[in-house]
Motif scaffolding. Structure first.
Motif, short mmCIF file in Angstrom:
data_model
loop_
_atom_site.label_atom_id
_atom_site.label_comp_id
_atom_site.label_asym_id
_atom_site.label_seq_id
_atom_site.Cartn_x
_atom_site.Cartn_y
_atom_site.Cartn_z
N PRO A 60 0.58 -1.39 -0.19
CA PRO A 60 0.03 -0.11 -0.11
C PRO A 60 1.22 1.19 0.16
CG PRO A 60 -0.80 -1.47 1.44
CD PRO A 60 0.44 -2.09 1.28
N GLY A 61 1.84 1.38 1.02
CA GLY A 61 2.97 2.57 0.22
C GLY A 61 3.31 3.16 -1.15
N ILE A 62 3.94 1.88 -1.18
CA ILE A 62 4.24 2.30 -2.27
C ILE A 62 3.30 1.97 -3.81
CG2 ILE A 62 5.79 1.29 -5.27
CD1 ILE A 62 7.21 -0.89 -2.77
N THR A 63 1.84 1.84 -3.55
CA THR A 63 0.96 1.94 -4.73
C THR A 63 0.40 3.87 -3.98
OG1 THR A 63 -0.83 1.33 -3.07
CG2 THR A 63 0.65 0.55 -4.99
N ALA A 64 -0.04 3.93 -2.85
CA ALA A 64 -0.12 5.96 -2.18
C ALA A 64 1.15 6.40 -2.49
CB ALA A 64 0.03 5.60 -0.71
N TRP A 65 1.56 6.44 -2.87
CA TRP A 65 3.20 7.12 -3.49
C TRP A 65 3.13 7.69 -4.71
CZ3 TRP A 65 4.89 11.67 -1.82
CH2 TRP A 65 4.69 11.83 -1.03
N ARG A 66 2.27 6.57 -5.43
CA ARG A 66 2.43 6.75 -6.85
C ARG A 66 1.44 7.14 -7.38
NH1 ARG A 66 5.59 3.07 -10.73
NH2 ARG A 66 3.51 3.41 -11.89
N SER A 82 11.11 7.16 -4.03
CA SER A 82 12.15 6.33 -4.19
C SER A 82 12.44 5.30 -3.57
CB SER A 82 13.55 7.40 -3.26
OG SER A 82 12.48 7.72 -2.54
N ALA A 83 11.22 5.00 -2.57
CA ALA A 83 10.67 3.45 -2.17
C ALA A 83 10.89 2.28 -2.91
CB ALA A 83 9.56 3.51 -1.02
N GLU A 84 9.60 2.58 -3.76
CA GLU A 84 9.29 1.26 -5.19
C GLU A 84 10.79 1.77 -5.66
OE1 GLU A 84 7.44 1.31 -9.24
OE2 GLU A 84 6.99 2.83 -7.93
N ALA A 85 11.84 2.34 -5.65
CA ALA A 85 13.44 2.30 -6.46
C ALA A 85 14.24 1.29 -6.24
CB ALA A 85 13.82 3.35 -6.73
N LEU A 86 13.74 1.81 -4.54
CA LEU A 86 14.71 0.43 -3.53
C LEU A 86 14.04 -1.13 -3.42
CD1 LEU A 86 15.50 2.58 -0.76
CD2 LEU A 86 16.89 1.53 -1.83
N TYR A 87 12.41 -0.65 -3.66
CA TYR A 87 12.22 -2.19 -4.10
C TYR A 87 12.63 -2.94 -4.98
CZ TYR A 87 9.69 -3.26 0.17
OH TYR A 87 9.17 -3.08 2.24
N ARG A 88 12.74 -1.91 -6.34
CA ARG A 88 13.04 -2.63 -7.51
C ARG A 88 14.32 -3.66 -7.80
NH1 ARG A 88 9.43 -2.43 -11.31
NH2 ARG A 88 6.86 -1.13 -11.36
N LEU A 105 20.86 2.92 6.60
CA LEU A 105 19.52 3.17 8.08
C LEU A 105 18.35 3.96 7.24
CD1 LEU A 105 19.52 2.02 10.39
CD2 LEU A 105 20.24 3.49 11.81
N ASN A 106 18.90 4.95 6.81
CA ASN A 106 17.85 5.99 5.97
C ASN A 106 17.43 4.19 5.05
OD1 ASN A 106 16.40 8.71 6.00
ND2 ASN A 106 17.45 7.69 3.74
N ASN A 107 17.47 4.10 4.07
CA ASN A 107 17.11 3.11 3.48
C ASN A 107 16.40 1.51 4.28
OD1 ASN A 107 17.94 4.92 0.99
ND2 ASN A 107 20.58 3.73 1.27
N PHE A 108 17.13 1.49 5.00
CA PHE A 108 16.24 0.65 5.54
C PHE A 108 14.98 1.07 5.98
CE2 PHE A 108 15.59 -1.21 10.02
CZ PHE A 108 15.05 -2.54 9.89
N PHE A 109 14.76 2.44 6.89
CA PHE A 109 13.59 2.80 7.20
C PHE A 109 12.82 3.33 5.89
CE2 PHE A 109 16.33 5.49 10.58
CZ PHE A 109 16.11 4.29 11.96
N SER A 110 13.65 3.35 4.97
CA SER A 110 12.03 3.66 3.90
C SER A 110 11.57 1.98 2.61
CB SER A 110 13.36 4.04 2.19
OG SER A 110 12.47 4.33 1.54
N LEU A 111 12.59 0.88 3.11
CA LEU A 111 12.36 -0.73 3.12
C LEU A 111 11.68 -0.77 3.94
CD1 LEU A 111 15.70 -1.82 1.96
CD2 LEU A 111 13.69 -1.02 0.93
N GLN A 112 12.15 -0.53 5.40
CA GLN A 112 10.72 -0.89 6.45
C GLN A 112 9.09 -0.44 6.27
OE1 GLN A 112 12.13 -0.39 10.74
NE2 GLN A 112 10.81 -1.67 11.12
N TYR A 113 9.26 0.66 6.13
CA TYR A 113 7.89 1.77 5.93
C TYR A 113 7.09 1.89 4.66
CZ TYR A 113 8.98 2.53 11.25
OH TYR A 113 9.45 2.16 12.41
N LYS A 114 7.96 1.44 3.58
CA LYS A 114 7.42 0.98 2.09
C LYS A 114 7.25 3.19 1.92
CE LYS A 114 5.63 -3.07 2.99
NZ LYS A 114 6.37 -2.79 4.46
N ILE A 115 8.15 4.25 2.13
CA ILE A 115 7.74 5.15 2.05
C ILE A 115 9.02 5.75 1.80
CG2 ILE A 115 5.77 5.70 3.05
CD1 ILE A 115 7.06 6.88 5.17
N PRO A 116 9.31 6.89 1.38
CA PRO A 116 10.23 7.67 0.62
C PRO A 116 10.66 8.62 2.03
CG PRO A 116 9.06 8.18 -0.15
CD PRO A 116 8.02 7.58 0.53
#
Length: 230
Positions: A60-66, A82-88, A105-116
């Protein structure tokens, strides 16, 4: 003191977005501690496996930011949050975290919460900060190795121009190994309540300080609270 202000037009176009601001002082950035490398690598490998079995609509976080990118007029298939780019990238390869510990660690938070999320060196920020939607004249050198145009995408601006966004951050304000004071921006979407955002900011700040030391101050910019001073 830095004055941070969000543009009213931003909320009119993007909806009920919120911007978490964490100000870190006296931090010690540098190489990633070996303990943290192992923890991040395990998480990334697990996520890589999970991504082989799921669709992007399952996040949901990725689709919400799209959707937010579409609302402001940007094409999220061309300019990925940016969160989607990390996931891809992790779906293709579970690469090990490298480089500066605060960026990892900033990237980890983005992956964990699925937001930029973005994190910036305070000494490189010039003057006050304005959060608004960019135009075709807003160009900057990004961490993706390209000159980027922030046309119709939300960005953080200082007196020299754009320095960050939920798309890609700038080289100019990137964290260095000798950075002592940092500004972290957490890009919340419309499904996050004020209470949820507050709890997430507390968790992010606590873990960041456990790794890097120093002190932190937490703020939230929203449609109801468009101006803060740090």
């Amino acid at each position: 003191m830095i004055h941070i202000k969000a543009d009213e037009q931003l909320f009119a176009q993007a909806g009920d977005v919120k911007f978490g601001i964490i100000h870190y002082e006296g931090m010690e950035a540098g190489n990633i501690p070996s303990m943290l490398v192992g923890r991040l690598q395990l998480y990334i490998e697990q996520l890589h496996t999970e991504l082989q079995m799921k669709e992007w609509a399952d996040y949901p976080g990725i689709t919400a930011w799209r959707k937010i990118f579409k609302k402001t007029g940007a094409d999220p298939s061309k300019y990925r949050p940016s969160a989607e780019a990390l996931y891809r990238r992790i779906k293709k390869e579970p690469s090990a975290p490298t480089g500066n510990s605060s960026i990892a660690l900033n990237n980890f938070f983005s992956l964990q919460y699925k937001i930029p999320l973005g994190i910036y060196d305070v000494k490189a920020i010039k003057g006050d900060v304005h959060i608004k939607i960019g135009s075709e004249t807003d160009r900057y050198e990004g961490l993706n190795g390209r000159t980027n145009t922030l046309n119709r995408i939300i960005g953080t601006f200082d007196e020299e121009g754009v320095f960050g966004s939920p798309y890609v951050d700038s080289v100019r304000t990137s964290i260095q190994d000798d950075t002592k004071d940092a500004l972290q921006v957490v890009y919340f979407h419309h499904d996050h309540s004020i209470e949820q955002a507050g709890k997430m900011l507390e968790a992010i700040s606590k873990m960041f300080i456990q790794v890097h030391g120093g002190d932190s101050s937490i703020y939230l910019v929203s449609h109801e609270n468009q101006k803060i001073d740090i």
